[in-house]
Design an enzyme around this catalytic site. Sequence first.
Site, PDB file in Angstrom:
ATOM      1  N   CYS A  66       0.815  -1.222   0.000  1.00  0.00           N
ATOM      2  CA  CYS A  66       0.000   0.000   0.000  1.00  0.00           C
ATOM      3  C   CYS A  66       0.847   1.270   0.000  1.00  0.00           C
ATOM      4  O   CYS A  66       0.635   2.168  -0.826  1.00  0.00           O
ATOM      5  CB  CYS A  66      -0.972  -0.010   1.171  1.00  0.00           C
ATOM      6  SG  CYS A  66      -0.224   0.065   2.818  1.00  0.00           S
ATOM      7  N   ASN A 120      -5.731   1.594  -4.320  1.00  0.00           N
ATOM      8  CA  ASN A 120      -4.913   1.067  -3.243  1.00  0.00           C
ATOM      9  C   ASN A 120      -4.458  -0.358  -3.529  1.00  0.00           C
ATOM     10  O   ASN A 120      -5.059  -1.071  -4.337  1.00  0.00           O
ATOM     11  CB  ASN A 120      -5.646   1.139  -1.913  1.00  0.00           C
ATOM     12  CG  ASN A 120      -6.871   0.233  -1.819  1.00  0.00           C
ATOM     13  OD1 ASN A 120      -7.182  -0.276  -0.754  1.00  0.00           O
ATOM     14  ND2 ASN A 120      -7.592   0.024  -2.916  1.00  0.00           N
ATOM     15  N   HIS A 139      -2.760   1.020   6.762  1.00  0.00           N
ATOM     16  CA  HIS A 139      -3.093   0.996   5.336  1.00  0.00           C
ATOM     17  C   HIS A 139      -3.266   2.419   4.822  1.00  0.00           C
ATOM     18  O   HIS A 139      -3.680   3.324   5.558  1.00  0.00           O
ATOM     19  CB  HIS A 139      -4.366   0.195   5.081  1.00  0.00           C
ATOM     20  CG  HIS A 139      -4.683   0.038   3.614  1.00  0.00           C
ATOM     21  ND1 HIS A 139      -3.857  -0.627   2.741  1.00  0.00           N
ATOM     22  CD2 HIS A 139      -5.738   0.483   2.869  1.00  0.00           C
ATOM     23  CE1 HIS A 139      -4.377  -0.600   1.522  1.00  0.00           C
ATOM     24  NE2 HIS A 139      -5.512   0.071   1.577  1.00  0.00           N
TER      25      HIS A 139
END
Length: 264
Positions: free
Chosen positions: A177, A238, A226
């Site tokens: 990420c 993402n 994240h």
Amino acid sequence: MENKMRKMAQAMIASLAVFVAALTLLAVPAAAQSVGDRINVGNLGAGDWIQSPNGAYRLSMQSDGNLVLYGPSGPLWATYTSGSNAHLANQNDGNLVIYRGDGSVAWASRSRASGGGTLIMQNDGNAVAYGASGPFWSTYTGGGVNKMAAAGAVAFARQQVGKPYRSGAIGPDAYDCSGLTLKSYASVGITLNRTSQDQYRQGSSVTQAALQPGDLVFYNGSSPTHVGIYVGNNEIINALNSNTGVRYDSLTYPGSITGYRHYA
């Protein structure tokens, strides 16, 4: 003999004239033109543009396939696309799409508006698409704000969609990420820290109401695990896990939102 030579010379001159004329026709493109300050549902052809009524701002569908918004001091926003014979389609579903000459999609706004809308180049420097319920897409360049870096970071992230997730990866073949967000901003010369926790400590905090394409969205607690890059229309790009790879997701899909950060 002299008569024969004269005829040969005349024939050569005639052939050369035809050849030069053909080259001239090939070298002259269709005349580019302004189509006013707006387009309704329909197309903006290669080389054409819409211009603000005050003449200060221009949204141009360039012949190189890049859609660029220019202000008095230069470019403010772009799709960072390329392709011959490309055109911008303002579709009746509210999606703005750049199609290359071969019919492939170079870029899409991924916006939605029933019945479509009108794309207007405004006097304040903002290009805005209005539908029956109000504005539904914008370049966020109001006041002549330069969004080239943010738009470039988003463009890079779009190009990575479909690639696999791999922990610790920073591309070009796979990403985690924060590797994706790091490389997205590196593509426009902005250095981010490596992890989602350290990236969260960078930039400036923004509210969800002020969220703009290019801003980063962080998830899962005060030490976020994240991060994704916001691309508009309540969507992020993402790299969530090995099952999803790099893809579009809704803003809230990855989990509880920690906060939002602005970098460009």
